[in-house]
Design a protein around this motif. Structure first.
Motif, PDB file in Angstrom:
ATOM      1  N   GLY A   1       0.817  -1.211   0.000  1.00 27.62           N
ATOM      2  CA  GLY A   1       0.000   0.000   0.000  1.00 27.62           C
ATOM      3  C   GLY A   1       0.847   1.256   0.000  1.00 27.62           C
ATOM      4  N   MET A   2       1.873   1.283   0.834  1.00 28.27           N
ATOM      5  CA  MET A   2       2.740   2.453   0.906  1.00 28.27           C
ATOM      6  C   MET A   2       3.544   2.629  -0.378  1.00 28.27           C
ATOM      7  N   CYS A   3       4.006   1.510  -0.953  1.00 28.40           N
ATOM      8  CA  CYS A   3       4.757   1.589  -2.212  1.00 28.40           C
ATOM      9  C   CYS A   3       3.879   2.129  -3.338  1.00 28.40           C
ATOM     10  N   THR A   4       2.615   1.684  -3.366  1.00 30.83           N
ATOM     11  CA  THR A   4       1.683   2.156  -4.393  1.00 30.83           C
ATOM     12  C   THR A   4       1.403   3.643  -4.238  1.00 30.83           C
ATOM     13  N   VAL A   5       1.181   4.062  -2.998  1.00 34.27           N
ATOM     14  CA  VAL A   5       0.905   5.478  -2.727  1.00 34.27           C
ATOM     15  C   VAL A   5       2.092   6.349  -3.134  1.00 34.27           C
ATOM     16  N   LEU A   6       3.301   5.899  -2.807  1.00 33.11           N
ATOM     17  CA  LEU A   6       4.497   6.663  -3.161  1.00 33.11           C
ATOM     18  C   LEU A   6       4.721   6.680  -4.670  1.00 33.11           C
ATOM     19  N   TYR A   7       4.405   5.552  -5.333  1.00 42.16           N
ATOM     20  CA  TYR A   7       4.625   5.454  -6.778  1.00 42.16           C
ATOM     21  C   TYR A   7       3.704   6.398  -7.547  1.00 42.16           C
ATOM     22  N   VAL A   8       2.449   6.474  -7.144  1.00 42.49           N
ATOM     23  CA  VAL A   8       1.498   7.340  -7.860  1.00 42.49           C
ATOM     24  C   VAL A   8       1.575   8.782  -7.365  1.00 42.49           C
ATOM     25  N   GLY A   9       2.373   8.995  -6.337  1.00 41.34           N
ATOM     26  CA  GLY A   9       2.557  10.353  -5.837  1.00 41.34           C
ATOM     27  C   GLY A   9       1.328  10.928  -5.176  1.00 41.34           C
ATOM     28  N   CYS A  10       0.611  10.082  -4.469  1.00 42.81           N
ATOM     29  CA  CYS A  10      -0.637  10.531  -3.835  1.00 42.81           C
ATOM     30  C   CYS A  10      -0.539  10.358  -2.322  1.00 42.81           C
ATOM     31  N   VAL A  11       0.497  10.953  -1.746  1.00 39.74           N
ATOM     32  CA  VAL A  11       0.714  10.830  -0.310  1.00 39.74           C
ATOM     33  C   VAL A  11      -0.073  11.919   0.406  1.00 39.74           C
ATOM     34  N   THR A  12      -1.179  11.517   0.990  1.00 41.26           N
ATOM     35  CA  THR A  12      -2.011  12.434   1.772  1.00 41.26           C
ATOM     36  C   THR A  12      -2.346  11.758   3.095  1.00 41.26           C
ATOM     37  N   PRO A  13      -2.734  12.519   4.085  1.00 43.85           N
ATOM     38  CA  PRO A  13      -3.127  11.901   5.362  1.00 43.85           C
ATOM     39  C   PRO A  13      -4.236  10.864   5.190  1.00 43.85           C
TER      40      PRO A  13
END
Length: 213
Positions: free
Chosen positions: A184-196
């Motif tokens: 999940g964290m890798c996917t979020v970082l890959y798509v550049g959608c890091v939000t709370p």
């Protein structure tokens, strides 16, 4: 018709020099027969006179009306494609065709099921009444559900229960929780959608799996 001819190459039954011999005197009307087949155990009800009623997935009735082809022994290819498409039927085959070369266990489920078996004639009548096309479900209506209803009056499947238990152990393991969080964290970082919100969602799913483990 063309589709049937095309797929028939995959459905040809391998020619055997001689079919295994089965002692029909061992079976009584209403007996529950079971045989190992591919990745599971297959079940049927003995009707007498070398006839076994069993629920089996089969793709062939969906692609052809050729009764002689459909009546032939259901091969593993036909079975697997039938399971995928949920095409099945309760049909009657000879003991040899039902067993598909495997050893047959007789009434083994009597030792497992707490419910006493019904009278043999009643079991066979139930099996015969349900002959015909059915919608197949690996989890909710398979060959074991069919025979358990016929012999014990309740449509349950121990194979399904064991399968679901195994999947549950895999899905709700702590390793699965860790891998879910990591992916999940890798996917979020890959798509550049890091939000709370996304971080909280990944954390919540992983925590739920962890607590259920």
């Amino acid at each position: 018709m063309f589709l049937y001819q095309l797929l028939s190459f995959f459905f040809v039954v391998s020619k055997k020099e001689e079919k295994p011999k089965y002692d029909l005197s061992l079976y009584k009307r209403g007996d529950l027969l079971e045989v190992p087949r591919t990745l599971f155990t297959h079940f049927g009800i003995y009707l007498g006179d070398d006839r076994v009623a069993h629920l089996i997935p089969d793709i062939l009735p969906a692609i052809t009306k050729n009764k002689s082809a459909i009546a032939k022994m259901v091969t593993n290819n036909r079975l697997i494609l039938g399971a995928i498409t949920k095409e099945a039927s309760v049909r009657v085959d000879s003991v040899a065709d039902f067993a598909y070369g495997s050893e047959i266990l007789i009434n083994h489920m009597d030792k497992v099921c707490a419910q006493p078996p019904l009278d043999g004639d009643e079991v066979a009548r139930r099996a015969e009444k349900l002959l015909g096309s059915v919608t197949y479900s690996l989890l909710w209506y398979n060959c074991e559900h069919y025979v358990m209803y016929c012999r014990y009056g309740m449509a349950i499947s121990y194979q399904t229960y064991q399968f679901c238990t195994t999947i549950r152990k895999i899905v709700f393991s702590r390793l699965s929780a860790f891998l879910t969080a990591l992916c999940g964290m890798c996917t979020v970082l890959y798509v550049g959608c890091v939000t709370p919100l996304t971080f909280l969602l990944v954390l919540l799913v992983s925590f739920t799996i962890w607590m259920a483990a």
